[in-house]
Design a protein around this motif. Structure first.
Motif, PDB file in Angstrom:
ATOM      1  N   HIS A 298       0.832  -1.211   0.000  1.00  0.00           N
ATOM      2  CA  HIS A 298       0.000   0.000   0.000  1.00  0.00           C
ATOM      3  C   HIS A 298       0.860   1.253   0.000  1.00  0.00           C
ATOM      4  N   ASN A 299       1.876   1.266   0.855  1.00  0.00           N
ATOM      5  CA  ASN A 299       2.747   2.440   0.961  1.00  0.00           C
ATOM      6  C   ASN A 299       3.521   2.672  -0.334  1.00  0.00           C
ATOM      7  N   VAL A 321      -5.357   4.899   5.177  1.00  0.00           N
ATOM      8  CA  VAL A 321      -4.592   4.511   6.378  1.00  0.00           C
ATOM      9  C   VAL A 321      -3.656   3.369   5.961  1.00  0.00           C
ATOM     10  N   PRO A 322      -2.522   3.214   6.634  1.00  0.00           N
ATOM     11  CA  PRO A 322      -1.646   2.088   6.269  1.00  0.00           C
ATOM     12  C   PRO A 322      -2.405   0.766   6.395  1.00  0.00           C
ATOM     13  N   GLY A 337      -4.153   0.406   9.888  1.00  0.00           N
ATOM     14  CA  GLY A 337      -3.640   1.315  10.917  1.00  0.00           C
ATOM     15  C   GLY A 337      -2.395   0.762  11.584  1.00  0.00           C
ATOM     16  N   LEU A 338      -1.873   1.568  12.493  1.00  0.00           N
ATOM     17  CA  LEU A 338      -0.653   1.223  13.230  1.00  0.00           C
ATOM     18  C   LEU A 338      -1.010   1.156  14.705  1.00  0.00           C
ATOM     19  N   TRP A 339      -0.683   0.052  15.345  1.00  0.00           N
ATOM     20  CA  TRP A 339      -1.197  -0.158  16.704  1.00  0.00           C
ATOM     21  C   TRP A 339      -0.300   0.441  17.794  1.00  0.00           C
ATOM     22  N   LYS A 383     -12.379   1.986   8.173  1.00  0.00           N
ATOM     23  CA  LYS A 383     -13.049   3.299   8.149  1.00  0.00           C
ATOM     24  C   LYS A 383     -12.998   3.942   9.533  1.00  0.00           C
ATOM     25  N   LEU A 384     -13.177   3.111  10.563  1.00  0.00           N
ATOM     26  CA  LEU A 384     -13.105   3.652  11.932  1.00  0.00           C
ATOM     27  C   LEU A 384     -11.708   4.218  12.187  1.00  0.00           C
ATOM     28  N   VAL A 385     -10.693   3.499  11.698  1.00  0.00           N
ATOM     29  CA  VAL A 385      -9.308   3.955  11.897  1.00  0.00           C
ATOM     30  C   VAL A 385      -9.081   5.266  11.144  1.00  0.00           C
TER      31      VAL A 385
END
Ligand code: FAD
Length: 412
Positions: A298-299, A321-322, A337-339, A383-385
Motif C-alpha cells: 500500500h505504501n 490509512v496504512p 492502521g498502526l497499533w 473506516k473507523l481507523v
C-alpha cells in the motif's frame, strides 16, 4: 497542469518505482522515463514470494506488475540488471554500474530495503538464506524437499509465512524468535498468541525467547547453535529478522536521512527535484501526526501515485490509512492502521473459531485493527481507523452488534 520536466529517472524497479512510472504515464506525462533496476526482472510484486510462489502455485511471470511489453509500448526505458552507483545532485546525473550515466530533471529514489543480516559465527555458510527477491525464493525452493529440516530465524510476517508454506510442503520446521511473542513488532499480543498456537498445532517447533549464538557446518550449514549449547540440526536456515532501508546512495549524495530518506507529504527529499518513495522513505504518517517508514505494498503504491501527482502538478491522491495483510495456512490476517501507542485492546470474537479481530484504541479512539478471517471487521474497522472514531469498547466486543451498525453509528 504545470510545466512538465523532460526527463524523469527512477532508481529501483520495484513496487514503488514501477508504480511511479505507471502513474506518470496515466497522468499524461509525455517526457522520457528511465527506470534503473539492479534485479534481472521487471518490477514484480513480492508478497507471493513467501506465499503462493514459494508453494509452487504461481509462475514467476504472474508476479510481474505489468507485462514486459508495457515498457517499450509506453516509452519507459527499463534498465534491468544495472545498479545506480552514485547520484550527482549538481550535475543532475546518476552513474550506473555499467559505467554509463543518465541525466534527469526529476529523480525518484525507490530503492526499497534489504534483509538485515546476522553477524554471528558461521553466518556466511551456504544454506543460510534470506527472502527478499525472486532469486532468494528460488534458492529456498531448491532446498525445500519434504523432510528437509528448515530453521527460520525471526517470527515476523515473512518468517511465519515461509514457515507455514514449508510445513505444508512437508519440511520439518523450527522457528526461533528472540522476543517473548511471535509477530511482536507488528501486532498485539493476542494476535501473537494466536499465531503461536496455530503454528504449533501445524507441527512447527516455535521457540520464543530463543537465543542463538552461531551456525554449525563446514561450507554448508548443518545446525544452529543456541546459547545453552543445544545445536538444532538444519539443512537450511532462513533469516527473517527485519530490513534496512537502501538509503546509502541518498545519504552519500547529501540528502537528509534518518531511518530512511526524509521526505515531506509530497515525497520530496531535502533537495529540490529529488523524491523518495516506498520502503526507503521516512514519510509523514498523516493519520498519526508523526513520521515513520512503512514496509508495505500500500505504501509503495501510494508513494508512486503521490510522486507522480506532485511532479505533474496534479491534485494529490486521497491518502489511505496504512494497511497490510498476511496469509498463513487458511488464515488471512488483515491489518489497518498502526497499533503502536494503543492504550486499550478489544477482542471481538473467539480466536478458537479462527475468525476474530482485535481493535486497538488510544484515548478511546480506534487507531488500528487486526482481523483474522473476518472481512467486515477489517472493512468497517479501516473506516473507523481513518476517522479515528470513538466507539464504546463494549460495543466493539459485542458480536451481536454487527460491524455495519457499529460503523453507521460511529461514522454518522
Ligand atoms: P522493492 O519492491 O524492494 O523495490 C526496490 C528495488 O530497488 C529492488 O528491486 C532493489 O533491488 C532495487 N535497488 C536497490 N538499490 C538499487 C540501486 N542502487 N540501483 C538499482 N536498483 C536498486 N507487503 C504487503 O503489504 N503485504 C504482504 O503480504 C507483503 N508480503 C511480503 C513478502 C515478502 C517475502 C517480502 C520481501 C515483502 C513483502 N511485503 C508485503 C512488503 C512489500 O513487498 C514491500 O514493502 C514493497 O515491495 C516495497 O516496495 P519498494 O518499491 O519500496 O521496494
Amino acid at each position: 497542469m504545470s510545466t512538465s520536466p523532460a526527463r524523469i529517472v527512477i532508481i529501483g524497479a520495484g513496487q514503488a518505482g514501477g508504480q511511479a512510472a505507471y502513474s506518470l504515464r496515466l497522468g499524461g506525462f509525455v517526457g522520457a522515463i528511465t527506470i534503473i533496476g539492479d534485479e534481472p526482472q521487471p518490477p514484480y510484486q513480492r508478497p507471493p514470494l513467501s506465499k503462493a510462489y514459494l508453494k509452487g502455485e504461481l509462475d514467476a511471470d504472474r508476479l510481474f506488475l505489468k507485462p514486459v511489453e508495457y515498457y517499450p509500448e509506453h516509452g519507459v526505458d527499463l534498465l534491468t540488471g544495472v545498479a545506480a552507483t552514485r547520484i550527482d545532485l549538481d550535475a543532475h546525473t546518476v552513474e550506473l554500474s555499467s559505467g554509463a550515466a543518465v541525466g534527469w530533471d526529476k529523480l525518484v529514489i525507490a530503492t526499497g530495503s534489504r534483509p538485515r543480516r546476522l553477524s554471528l559465527e558461521g553466518a556466511g555458510l551456504a544454506g543460510i538464506l534470506e527472502l527478499r527477491t525472486l532469486d532468494d525464493v528460488d534458492r529456498l525452493k531448491a532446498v525445500a524437499h519434504p523432510d528437509a529440516r528448515l530453521v527460520v530465524v525471526g517470527a515476523g510476517y515473512i518468517g511465519l509465512e515461509a514457515a507455514a508454506v514449508a510445513t505444508q510442503l512437508g519440511l520439518k520446521v523450527t522457528v526461533l524468535e528472540a522476543m517473548p511473542q511471535v509477530l511482536s513488532r507488528v501486532a498485539g499480543p493476542e494476535i501473537g498468541q494466536f499465531y503461536n498456537r496455530i503454528h504449533r498445532s501445524a507441527g512447527v517447533d516455535v521457540r520464543t525467547g530463543a537465543r542463538l549464538v552461531g551456525f554449525e557446518g563446514v561450507g554448508q550449514v548443518t545446525g544452529v547453535r543456541m546459547e545453552d549449547g543445544e545445536v538444532i540440526p538444519a539443512d537450511a536456515v532462513l533469516v527473517g529478522v527485519g530490513v534496512l532501508p537502501n538509503m546509502e546512495l541518498a545519504s552519500d549524495a547529501g540528502l537528509i536521512c534518518g531511518n530512511g530518506i526524509v521526505v515531506d507529504d509530497q515525497m520530496r527529499t531535502s533537495q529540490p527535484d529529488v523524491y523518495a518513495i516506498g520502503d526507503v522513505a521516512w514519510r509523514p504518517l498523516v493519520h498519526y501526526g508523526r513520521e515513520g517508514r512503512l514496509e508495505s505494498v500500500h505504501n509503495a503504491i501510494e508513494g508512486g501515485k503521490i510522486v507522480a501527482a506532485s511532479i505533474l502538478g496534479a491534485p494529490p491522491p486521497a491518502l489511505d490509512v496504512p494497511w497490510f495483510w498476511s496469509d498463513q495456512y487458511d488464515l488471512k490476517l488483515q491489518t489497518a492502521g498502526l497499533w503502536t501507542g494503543a492504550d486499550e485492546r478489544i477482542m471481538r470474537g473467539d480466536p478458537q473459531s479462527r475468525s476474530f479481530a482485535v481493535f486497538y484504541l488510544k484515548e478511546g479512539r480506534v487507531i488500528a485493527v487486526d482481523s483474522v478471517n473476518s472481512a467486515p471487521e477489517y472493512l468497517v474497522g479501516k473506516k473507523l481507523v481513518a476517522a479515528q472514531a470513538t466507539v464504546a469498547p463494549g460495543e466493539l466486543a459485542d458480536k451481536s452488534i454487527s460491524m455495519k451498525d457499529i460503523g453507521a453509528r460511529a461514522l454518522s
